[in-house]
Design an enzyme around this catalytic site. Structure first.
Site, short mmCIF file in Angstrom:
data_model
loop_
_atom_site.label_atom_id
_atom_site.label_comp_id
_atom_site.label_asym_id
_atom_site.label_seq_id
_atom_site.Cartn_x
_atom_site.Cartn_y
_atom_site.Cartn_z
N VAL A 19 -4.14 0.55 -9.55
CA VAL A 19 -4.97 -0.21 -8.57
C VAL A 19 -6.18 -0.41 -9.98
O VAL A 19 -7.36 -0.81 -10.55
CB VAL A 19 -5.39 0.41 -7.39
CG1 VAL A 19 -6.34 -0.48 -6.76
CG2 VAL A 19 -3.95 -0.29 -6.75
N ASP A 38 -10.29 10.43 -14.16
CA ASP A 38 -9.63 10.59 -13.90
C ASP A 38 -8.90 12.62 -13.75
O ASP A 38 -9.36 12.94 -15.14
CB ASP A 38 -7.45 10.18 -14.02
CG ASP A 38 -6.60 9.75 -13.50
OD1 ASP A 38 -6.38 8.84 -12.48
OD2 ASP A 38 -5.92 11.44 -12.85
N GLU A 152 -8.21 -3.87 -2.36
CA GLU A 152 -7.25 -4.54 -3.59
C GLU A 152 -6.52 -5.25 -2.23
O GLU A 152 -5.61 -4.92 -1.38
CB GLU A 152 -7.11 -3.86 -4.55
CG GLU A 152 -5.86 -3.02 -3.84
CD GLU A 152 -4.57 -2.94 -4.26
OE1 GLU A 152 -4.37 -4.13 -4.58
OE2 GLU A 152 -3.67 -1.63 -3.72
N PHE A 153 -5.80 -6.59 -3.39
CA PHE A 153 -4.53 -7.26 -2.75
C PHE A 153 -3.71 -8.08 -3.40
O PHE A 153 -2.97 -8.32 -3.97
CB PHE A 153 -5.10 -8.67 -2.11
CG PHE A 153 -6.29 -8.50 -1.09
CD1 PHE A 153 -5.55 -8.22 0.54
CD2 PHE A 153 -7.57 -9.27 -1.15
CE1 PHE A 153 -6.27 -7.89 1.50
CE2 PHE A 153 -8.57 -8.56 -0.04
CZ PHE A 153 -7.48 -8.13 1.33
N PHE A 250 6.40 -15.26 1.07
CA PHE A 250 7.48 -14.55 2.05
C PHE A 250 8.34 -14.75 3.35
O PHE A 250 8.15 -14.37 4.47
CB PHE A 250 6.13 -13.37 2.85
CG PHE A 250 5.27 -13.02 1.59
CD1 PHE A 250 4.95 -13.39 0.74
CD2 PHE A 250 5.33 -11.28 1.94
CE1 PHE A 250 4.39 -12.00 -0.31
CE2 PHE A 250 5.35 -10.86 0.41
CZ PHE A 250 4.97 -11.00 -0.21
N LEU A 251 8.99 -15.94 2.34
CA LEU A 251 10.31 -16.34 3.77
C LEU A 251 11.51 -15.72 3.17
O LEU A 251 12.25 -16.57 3.28
CB LEU A 251 10.15 -17.45 4.44
CG LEU A 251 8.83 -17.45 5.15
CD1 LEU A 251 9.06 -19.24 5.46
CD2 LEU A 251 9.07 -17.10 6.71
N GLY A 254 16.58 -11.24 2.68
CA GLY A 254 16.99 -10.12 2.08
C GLY A 254 17.37 -8.88 2.41
O GLY A 254 17.73 -8.59 3.34
N GLY A 258 10.34 -3.21 0.13
CA GLY A 258 9.73 -1.70 -0.22
C GLY A 258 8.15 -1.26 -1.32
O GLY A 258 7.46 -2.45 -0.30
N CYS A 261 3.30 0.49 -1.02
CA CYS A 261 1.99 0.09 0.13
C CYS A 261 2.95 -1.39 1.15
O CYS A 261 2.59 -0.48 2.55
CB CYS A 261 1.83 -1.39 -0.38
SG CYS A 261 0.90 -1.04 -1.57
C1 UGA Z 1 2.09 -6.13 -1.69
C2 UGA Z 1 1.01 -7.52 -0.97
O1 UGA Z 1 1.84 -8.01 -1.70
C3 UGA Z 1 -0.41 -7.11 -2.67
O2 UGA Z 1 -1.32 -8.21 -1.85
C4 UGA Z 1 -0.92 -5.65 -1.80
O3 UGA Z 1 -2.20 -5.90 -2.35
C5 UGA Z 1 -0.15 -4.78 -1.94
O4 UGA Z 1 1.24 -4.84 -1.26
C6 UGA Z 1 -0.35 -3.62 -1.76
O5 UGA Z 1 -1.53 -2.99 -0.88
O6 UGA Z 1 -1.22 -2.64 -2.59
P1 UGA Z 1 3.57 -5.14 -3.11
O7 UGA Z 1 3.76 -4.06 -2.49
O8 UGA Z 1 2.91 -5.37 -4.80
O9 UGA Z 1 2.08 -5.66 -2.73
O10 UGA Z 1 4.58 -6.30 -3.65
P2 UGA Z 1 4.68 -7.60 -2.68
O11 UGA Z 1 5.31 -8.81 -4.05
O12 UGA Z 1 4.46 -7.59 -1.54
O13 UGA Z 1 6.95 -7.39 -2.04
C7 UGA Z 1 6.83 -6.02 -1.31
C8 UGA Z 1 8.30 -6.12 -0.69
O14 UGA Z 1 8.08 -7.24 -0.07
C9 UGA Z 1 8.94 -5.91 -2.27
O15 UGA Z 1 10.39 -5.25 -2.05
C10 UGA Z 1 9.66 -7.86 -1.74
O16 UGA Z 1 10.87 -8.05 -2.12
C11 UGA Z 1 10.37 -8.32 -0.27
N1 UGA Z 1 10.19 -9.70 0.11
C12 UGA Z 1 8.55 -10.01 -0.70
C13 UGA Z 1 10.84 -9.86 0.17
O17 UGA Z 1 11.97 -9.09 0.69
N2 UGA Z 1 11.11 -11.46 0.93
C14 UGA Z 1 9.69 -12.19 0.42
O18 UGA Z 1 10.04 -12.78 1.14
C15 UGA Z 1 8.62 -11.36 -0.04
#
Ligand code: UGA
Length: 437
Positions: A19, A38, A152-153, A250-251, A254, A258, A261
């Site tokens: 981040v 850091d 942060e997002f 996000f649908l 799987g 993990g 976050c």
């Molecule tokens: C997530 C959020 O998407 C970010 O907006 C946020 O800033 C971040 O956490 C944080 O709080 O720092 P991230 O953990 O990098 O981001 O990953 P994602 O792409 O959101 O995926 C998270 C998990 O969900 C992965 O294991 C992915 O495989 C799983 N996932 C995602 C699914 O199983 N199905 C989906 O449809 C989408």
């Protein structure tokens, strides 16, 4: 994004994890001088020498391109001297109780000198109420420091793009110069800006992650019911996602979410509610569904192979998602242990995360390529949807194996192609040719 100005406010960034580095590189790209701090001297020495310690697409290039505006130090002095806004991007990992560990945040707060020209801008994910207690500490110490919550997002793997093209920027403040200064910094990105109070900004972050995690657990449960009924969750998600109110993202069913976050933030929000006496029932289910989802793969393997004792199982992909080497809370951690617990021998391959995985996964054989992981295996489990697995020569893979089973934990491989190549193909929530149940 409008043009880069050379006249932009310098900033400090405390914490050079993913981040912090993405924020630093992003603001440097927008024209700010950025003073990164850091406590890890080795990391700072590496960054000064041009070594980027994390694998994040586009980040090393962005840092190299804007090197002259990026300054790295273990000391706060230069940041305090040159910048008024100090972005905080330190870790807030979960503690044993599920609360967030705020010791790194408190260390930063404690290190701030008395000043009425500086502000802390919190990027790290913190419990609701953290800003209020930090403002109280500053007031008691007569430090005059301002406080802004600016969660942060960023998603790992697309963090640089997410910084430069945010869906929104949330700024929570107490209505003084600092909130305006943060808004001015983000203005060139032309993103919707949500100005609000500190507590609401803190809650936007936790609620957003909890909602996204809920969406994933929801579709995973739909997938499990699809397996019982013979419906296809990919078709169901397609049909649902076209409803504007639901949306297609996000649908993807799987083997669970993990990362650093979602698991942490869902638990933190549940604890936060619990600490003040509110039982957040829905989040309990979201967490439990996710845990069970990782383990359902074992039953799918047993359905075809019977006992797993002595069976050779190949895991393709280990990272918690593609395009990252992050192994935190990856489904592969539970899966590899569970498989070994059931007596299987496990071989694994990940194109990027092997080094991180070696620190966390014991008792498995690390293969140097997917083809080597699958040769001689009784079954393949696709754990992470790395693009290169779509290129796998399926016919050659199945011929090199002892068995013919492919469990696709991410619904990533084309079922027709897998079956045509000779695989017994099992997915998540999709009809199986060997009977829907
Ligand atoms: C997530 C959020 O998407 C970010 O907006 C946020 O800033 C971040 O956490 C944080 O709080 O720092 P991230 O953990 O990098 O981001 O990953 P994602 O792409 O959101 O995926 C998270 C998990 O969900 C992965 O294991 C992915 O495989 C799983 N996932 C995602 C699914 O199983 N199905 C989906 O449809 C989408």
């Amino acid at each position: 994004m409008s043009s880069v100005s050379s006249n932009r406010a310098p900033i400090g960034v405390i914490g050079t994890g993913y981040v912090g580095l993405v924020t630093a590189a992003g603001f440097a790209a927008l024209g700010s001088d950025v003073y990164c701090v850091d406590i890890d001297a080795e990391k700072i020495a590496g960054l000064r020498a041009g070594r980027v310690p994390i694998w994040e697409p586009g980040l090393a290039e962005l840092i190299a391109e804007h090197r002259e505006r990026l300054h790295f130090s273990t000391d706060l002095g230069a940041a305090l001297e040159h910048a008024r806004l100090l972005f905080v991007a330190v870790g807030t990992p979960p503690t044993y109780s599920g609360d967030a560990d705020l010791s790194a945040v408190h260390a930063v707060v404690g290190a701030m000198p008395p000043s009425d020209r500086h502000a802390l801008v919190m990027k790290s994910t913190v419990p609701v109420g953290t800003g209020e207690s930090i403002e109280r500490v500053f007031a008691e110490q007569g430090k005059g420091f301002r406080y802004v919550s600016c969660p942060e997002f960023l998603k790992e793997g697309s963090a640089v793009k997410d910084f430069l093209e945010p869906d929104r920027v949330v700024i929570g403040d107490s209505g003084d110069w600092a909130g305006d200064a943060v808004e001015a910094l983000y203005a060139p990105l032309d993103a919707p800006i949500v100005r609000t109070d500190v507590k609401s900004a803190e809650m936007v972050k936790l609620a957003s992650n909890a909602f996204l995690a809920t969406k994933i657990s929801f579709i995973n449960e739909i997938a499990n019911v699809c397996e019982e009924t013979g419906a296809d969750v990919v078709e169901v998600a397609r049909g649902m996602g076209l409803d504007d109110r639901i949306g297609p993202k996000f649908l993807q069913a799987g083997i669970g979410f993990g990362g650093s976050c979602f698991p942490k933030d869902v638990t933190a929000l549940k604890q936060l509610a619990g600490n003040s006496g509110y039982h957040f029932q829905l989040l309990n289910a979201v967490i439990e569904v996710n845990e069970l989802q990782k383990r359902r793969v074992i039953a799918k393997l047993q359905k075809h192979l019977g006992s797993l004792v002595g069976k050779e199982i190949a895991l393709l992909g280990l990272a918690f998602k593609p395009n990252t080497d992050d192994m935190r809370e990856a489904s592969s951690l539970v899966l590899s242990s569970r498989l070994q617990g059931a007596g299987a021998r496990v071989r694994v391959y990940d194109p990027v995360a092997e080094e991180e995985a070696r620190k966390l996964i014991r008792g498995v054989v690390f293969a140097p390529a997917a083809t080597e992981a699958v040769a001689g295996a009784d079954a393949i489990v696709l754990v992470t949807e790395w693009p290169e697995f779509r290129e796998l020569d399926l016919a050659a893979a199945v011929q090199s194996m002892r068995g013919t089973l492919l469990v696709d934990g991410r619904n990533f491989i084309d079922p027709e192609a897998a079956r045509a190549a000779g695989f017994v193909y099992e997915a998540i929530g999709r009809p199986s040719p060997h009977g829907a149940r």
